[in-house]
Design a protein around this motif. Structure first.
Motif, PDB file in Angstrom:
ATOM      1  N   ASP A 144       0.828  -1.204   0.000  1.00 13.35           N
ATOM      2  CA  ASP A 144       0.000   0.000   0.000  1.00 13.35           C
ATOM      3  C   ASP A 144       0.867   1.260   0.000  1.00 13.35           C
ATOM      4  OD1 ASP A 144      -2.184   1.651   0.125  1.00 13.35           O
ATOM      5  OD2 ASP A 144      -2.488   1.413   2.267  1.00 13.35           O
ATOM      6  N   ALA A 145       1.907   1.272   0.853  1.00 18.50           N
ATOM      7  CA  ALA A 145       2.803   2.431   0.902  1.00 18.50           C
ATOM      8  C   ALA A 145       3.584   2.592  -0.405  1.00 18.50           C
ATOM      9  CB  ALA A 145       3.757   2.295   2.081  1.00 18.50           C
ATOM     10  N   ALA A 146       4.028   1.471  -0.984  1.00 15.25           N
ATOM     11  CA  ALA A 146       4.782   1.555  -2.247  1.00 15.25           C
ATOM     12  C   ALA A 146       3.907   2.099  -3.376  1.00 15.25           C
ATOM     13  CB  ALA A 146       5.318   0.167  -2.613  1.00 15.25           C
ATOM     14  N   LEU A 147       2.672   1.624  -3.472  1.00 16.47           N
ATOM     15  CA  LEU A 147       1.764   2.144  -4.501  1.00 16.47           C
ATOM     16  C   LEU A 147       1.434   3.614  -4.266  1.00 16.47           C
ATOM     17  CD1 LEU A 147      -0.714  -0.865  -4.872  1.00 16.47           C
ATOM     18  CD2 LEU A 147       1.120  -0.207  -6.420  1.00 16.47           C
ATOM     19  N   GLY A 148       1.318   4.004  -2.987  1.00 16.34           N
ATOM     20  CA  GLY A 148       1.055   5.404  -2.685  1.00 16.34           C
ATOM     21  C   GLY A 148       2.206   6.309  -3.078  1.00 16.34           C
ATOM     22  N   ILE A 149       3.428   5.855  -2.834  1.00 12.39           N
ATOM     23  CA  ILE A 149       4.603   6.661  -3.216  1.00 12.39           C
ATOM     24  C   ILE A 149       4.705   6.770  -4.734  1.00 12.39           C
ATOM     25  CG2 ILE A 149       7.125   6.705  -3.165  1.00 12.39           C
ATOM     26  CD1 ILE A 149       6.969   5.484  -0.367  1.00 12.39           C
ATOM     27  N   LEU A 150       4.397   5.674  -5.451  1.00 10.60           N
ATOM     28  CA  LEU A 150       4.391   5.741  -6.923  1.00 10.60           C
ATOM     29  C   LEU A 150       3.344   6.732  -7.424  1.00 10.60           C
ATOM     30  CD1 LEU A 150       4.804   1.982  -7.952  1.00 10.60           C
ATOM     31  CD2 LEU A 150       6.493   3.812  -8.140  1.00 10.60           C
TER      32      LEU A 150
ATOM     33  N   ALA B 225      -0.793  10.629  -0.183  1.00 16.57           N
ATOM     34  CA  ALA B 225      -0.493   9.345  -0.829  1.00 16.57           C
ATOM     35  C   ALA B 225       0.706   8.656  -0.203  1.00 16.57           C
ATOM     36  CB  ALA B 225      -0.251   9.550  -2.328  1.00 16.57           C
ATOM     37  N   CYS B 226       1.547   9.407   0.515  1.00 17.89           N
ATOM     38  CA  CYS B 226       2.675   8.760   1.203  1.00 17.89           C
ATOM     39  C   CYS B 226       2.194   7.840   2.319  1.00 17.89           C
ATOM     40  CB  CYS B 226       3.642   9.814   1.736  1.00 17.89           C
ATOM     41  SG  CYS B 226       2.940  10.876   3.020  1.00 17.89           S
ATOM     42  N   LEU B 227       0.958   8.035   2.794  1.00 16.05           N
ATOM     43  CA  LEU B 227       0.381   7.141   3.797  1.00 16.05           C
ATOM     44  C   LEU B 227      -0.181   5.865   3.186  1.00 16.05           C
ATOM     45  CD1 LEU B 227      -1.527   9.753   6.004  1.00 16.05           C
ATOM     46  CD2 LEU B 227       0.733   8.766   6.402  1.00 16.05           C
TER      47      LEU B 227
ATOM     48  N   LEU C 242      -1.800   4.034  -0.842  1.00 17.09           N
ATOM     49  CA  LEU C 242      -2.749   4.239  -1.931  1.00 17.09           C
ATOM     50  C   LEU C 242      -4.181   4.213  -1.429  1.00 17.09           C
ATOM     51  CD1 LEU C 242      -3.276   4.474  -4.985  1.00 17.09           C
ATOM     52  CD2 LEU C 242      -3.238   1.963  -5.089  1.00 17.09           C
ATOM     53  N   THR C 243      -4.466   3.380  -0.420  1.00 20.61           N
ATOM     54  CA  THR C 243      -5.829   3.308   0.107  1.00 20.61           C
ATOM     55  C   THR C 243      -6.258   4.630   0.728  1.00 20.61           C
ATOM     56  OG1 THR C 243      -4.954   2.385   2.184  1.00 20.61           O
ATOM     57  CG2 THR C 243      -5.695   0.835   0.513  1.00 20.61           C
ATOM     58  N   MET C 244      -5.321   5.330   1.383  1.00 19.87           N
ATOM     59  CA  MET C 244      -5.657   6.621   1.969  1.00 19.87           C
ATOM     60  C   MET C 244      -5.989   7.633   0.866  1.00 19.87           C
ATOM     61  SD  MET C 244      -6.042   7.891   4.977  1.00 19.87           S
ATOM     62  CE  MET C 244      -5.109   6.688   5.915  1.00 19.87           C
ATOM     63  N   ALA C 245      -5.216   7.612  -0.219  1.00 19.93           N
ATOM     64  CA  ALA C 245      -5.495   8.512  -1.336  1.00 19.93           C
ATOM     65  C   ALA C 245      -6.837   8.185  -1.988  1.00 19.93           C
ATOM     66  CB  ALA C 245      -4.368   8.431  -2.363  1.00 19.93           C
ATOM     67  N   LEU C 246      -7.177   6.903  -2.097  1.00 17.17           N
ATOM     68  CA  LEU C 246      -8.465   6.528  -2.680  1.00 17.17           C
ATOM     69  C   LEU C 246      -9.625   6.944  -1.792  1.00 17.17           C
ATOM     70  CD1 LEU C 246      -7.648   2.967  -4.079  1.00 17.17           C
ATOM     71  CD2 LEU C 246      -8.004   5.062  -5.379  1.00 17.17           C
TER      72      LEU C 246
ATOM     73  N   ASP D 178     -10.846  -2.159  -0.219  1.00 19.21           N
ATOM     74  CA  ASP D 178     -11.014  -3.424   0.493  1.00 19.21           C
ATOM     75  C   ASP D 178     -10.117  -4.512  -0.075  1.00 19.21           C
ATOM     76  OD1 ASP D 178     -12.810  -2.394   2.223  1.00 19.21           O
ATOM     77  OD2 ASP D 178     -14.589  -3.229   1.271  1.00 19.21           O
ATOM     78  N   LEU D 179      -9.914  -4.486  -1.397  1.00 18.20           N
ATOM     79  CA  LEU D 179      -9.043  -5.490  -2.019  1.00 18.20           C
ATOM     80  C   LEU D 179      -7.611  -5.350  -1.518  1.00 18.20           C
ATOM     81  CD1 LEU D 179      -8.892  -7.754  -4.165  1.00 18.20           C
ATOM     82  CD2 LEU D 179      -8.290  -5.986  -5.821  1.00 18.20           C
ATOM     83  N   ILE D 180      -7.115  -4.122  -1.420  1.00 16.04           N
ATOM     84  CA  ILE D 180      -5.751  -3.908  -0.931  1.00 16.04           C
ATOM     85  C   ILE D 180      -5.670  -4.217   0.559  1.00 16.04           C
ATOM     86  CG2 ILE D 180      -3.917  -2.193  -0.632  1.00 16.04           C
ATOM     87  CD1 ILE D 180      -4.985  -0.769  -3.095  1.00 16.04           C
ATOM     88  N   ASP D 181      -6.707  -3.865   1.312  1.00 14.38           N
ATOM     89  CA  ASP D 181      -6.675  -4.039   2.766  1.00 14.38           C
ATOM     90  C   ASP D 181      -6.798  -5.499   3.190  1.00 14.38           C
ATOM     91  OD1 ASP D 181      -6.256  -1.438   3.400  1.00 14.38           O
ATOM     92  OD2 ASP D 181      -8.354  -0.952   3.812  1.00 14.38           O
TER      93      ASP D 181
END
Length: 573
Positions: A277-283, A369-371, A373-377, A481-484
């Motif tokens: 999740d963090a890696a996708l958020g940083i991307l 988004a650094c937190l 991808l789910t947080m950004a969504l 939910d899928l990522i979590d």
């Protein structure tokens, strides 16, 4: 009687020596754990086995002898191995020998101290010691008191191998008097990187636990229980996801050791989910802040909002005329149309008032988004909810007005039938009405009935718009939910090391010949991918409708407000 000998496949090329393992008398089985090579002193072997038995609580003993004729070609060796049975005194004394380059093995038993020796049928079962050790098919640690009752099951073999971890710590490079062959004979399986990460994780977990305790104390403070903050905390998807991730961080930073395999896999799945999740958020954050994409997005947002408002105005103008050739009540149609047009005008003014600050708001939102991808969504879902707030208001107004008319018509319909609703007993009772009441009821029923098509049309249009927004938000929450909840670590294990997620065992016949022991190969059946997801799926808040389709259609017909995607926290397992 059938004698079952479980022999580790890693010892098939070992030098000649003696077999050490556990004898399970309840099922007449011998579990071979390792081979002790020559030269050795019998007293030292007994002392070593005593120490192993004291630590592991497993009755480890010398079961028999192992002869590899490819390595040793002396004829006196077999006689020497038979004489070892008088020193270690185990009944029956198992003799296993490998006949040179041939694939056939011989396995026999000696019963020197028995008065009536009986010839037993022998089944030689090969098993992969490493896979059995790591498959976790043995009973959990909290069922140690029931191990004796479970001795007749196959799990006793797995339990024996699992509890003999101390025995596998001795490799061929130790300078002790005893040389062993087992699955870790070439060195204890480990990784320097993993060991360094374990050492570094202790202070990191302590610091993370301290920070999480401060955040949890702030979240439990009374300041967040007052009306505005408590309302926002319960309605915003971002707050729900933040609380969900705080629970995940508390789980993985806990200093309590996992009690069973399920808890261990749950922690590993949470950790991998957080990393991905963090890696996708940083991307995502790196993509947003390149080539001034934030500015382009802000410049596109205002025209899109204006276009949506213009489309709504055109839709209302169409409803205020003769939509699809339907004859509406002109007075009510004009009142409702102008009412909603005024709300759209207020909404356009609100959007243009915020237009100078939208780029700055999006710039700070992009940092979230650094937190992950789910947080950004979740923030995107909240932004969609705020940008479509006027559609939600239209839906609420239309639903309330439609609901009042439906309940009014149902009440007046009971009046015509001489019935009334008993509020105290929650049922319909008979009632007698006078002429004035029936006259007024008839007038009201007629008025409401002829105004119902106009109200129902507005309610239907705004309900469809609201459901469109809800579907978009639902797709976003499905991705969250899928990522979590997806057990990524378990799926990777199922793909790379399927034996770590074992569902059972199967046996394959290797050799079946008269006069020779039946040779079987015990293989581990891995869990299916569907079973992995069902077993190790992480609990999360649900984004699916709790009602059935029947109750949902009933709510739509009666004009009740629907909230298909409410965040409900599920109980953690």
């Amino acid at each position: 009687m059938v004698l079952k000998v479980f022999f580790p496949s890693c010892c098939s090329s070992a030098d000649s020596g003696i077999l050490i393992g556990r004898w399970i008398s309840e099922q007449n089985s011998a579990v071979v754990l390792a081979v002790v090579h020559f030269p050795f002193i019998p007293v030292q072997v007994k002392q070593y086995l005593g120490e192993v038995q004291r630590v592991t609580k497993v009755s480890v003993s010398v079961l028999g002898s192992w002869s590899n004729s490819k390595q040793e070609k002396e004829e006196s060796l077999s006689e020497f191995l038979e004489d070892l049975g008088t020193i270690f005194c185990h009944e029956p004394w198992i003799q296993i020998s490998k006949e040179g380059d041939s694939q056939f093995w011989s396995c026999s038993t000696l019963q020197k101290h028995s008065k009536n020796p009986q010839e037993e049928e022998i089944i030689l079962v090969y098993y992969d010691q490493r896979k059995v050790m790591l498959s976790h098919l043995h009973p959990p640690l909290d069922t140690a008191g029931h191990r004796a009752e479970d001795g007749s099951k196959l799990s006793a073999i797995f339990d024996t191998v699992a509890r003999s971890r101390v025995l596998f710590m001795t490799d061929r490079y130790d300078e002790g008097p005893i040389k062993l062959t087992h699955w870790q004979s070439d060195g204890v399986e480990a990784s320097i990187i993993v060991e360094l990460m374990k050492q570094a994780s202790v202070p990191a977990c302590m610091l993370l636990t301290f920070m999480l305790s401060l955040v949890s104390a702030i979240c439990r403070s009374r300041v967040l229980k007052f009306w505005p903050l408590s309302f926002l905390w319960s309605k915003l998807s971002t707050c729900e996801q933040l609380g969900h991730r705080l629970q995940h961080l508390q789980v993985i930073s806990s200093n309590k050791k996992a009690q069973n395999q399920t808890q261990l896999m749950r922690k590993a799945n949470i950790f991998v989910s957080l990393l991905i999740d963090a890696a996708l958020g940083i991307l995502l954050m790196s993509w947003l802040y390149r080539k001034n994409r934030i500015g382009h997005l802000a410049d596109t947002l205002i025209p899109v909002a204006d276009h949506v408002a213009e489309e709504l105005q055109d839709l209302l103008q169409w409803l205020m005329g003769a939509p699809a050739g339907l004859k509406m009540n002109r007075a009510l149609d004009q009142v409702l149309g102008r009412f909603f047009l005024y709300h759209i005008h207020l909404w356009i003014s609100y959007i243009h008032l915020l237009s100078p600050f939208i780029e700055m708001i999006l710039w700070y939102v992009g940092l979230s988004a650094c937190l992950g991808l789910t947080m950004a969504l979740c923030i995107l879902s909240d932004i969609i909810a705020l940008l479509t707030f006027h559609i939600y208001c239209f839906y609420v107004y239309g639903a309330r007005l439609y609901c009042l008319k439906i309940y009014g018509l149902s009440s007046l319909w009971r009046l015509f039938r001489g019935k009334k609703w008993n509020v105290l007993r929650q049922r319909v009772d008979s009632c007698s009405y006078d002429l004035d009441q029936l006259f007024i009821g008839t007038l009201l029923f007629t008025i409401l009935l002829f105004l119902l098509p106009t109200t129902a049309l507005y309610y239907l249009v705004f309900t469809l718009l609201r459901l469109l927004v809800v579907i978009v938000q639902g797709l976003i929450h499905l991705l969250v939910d899928l990522i979590d909840s997806l057990p990524l670590y378990s799926l990777i294990l199922r793909l790379c090391r399927s034996y770590r997620l074992a569902a059972g065992v199967k046996f394959r016949v290797l050799e079946q010949q008269d006069g020779k022991p039946l040779r079987l190969l015990m293989q581990i059946n891995p869990l299916s991918y569907g079973g992995v997801v069902q077993t190790y799926r992480l609990p999360t808040y649900s984004c699916y409708p709790k009602d059935s389709w029947t109750s949902l259609c009933k709510k739509l017909f009666l004009g009740e407000l629907i909230y298909p995607w409410k965040h409900k926290g599920e109980k953690q397992n």
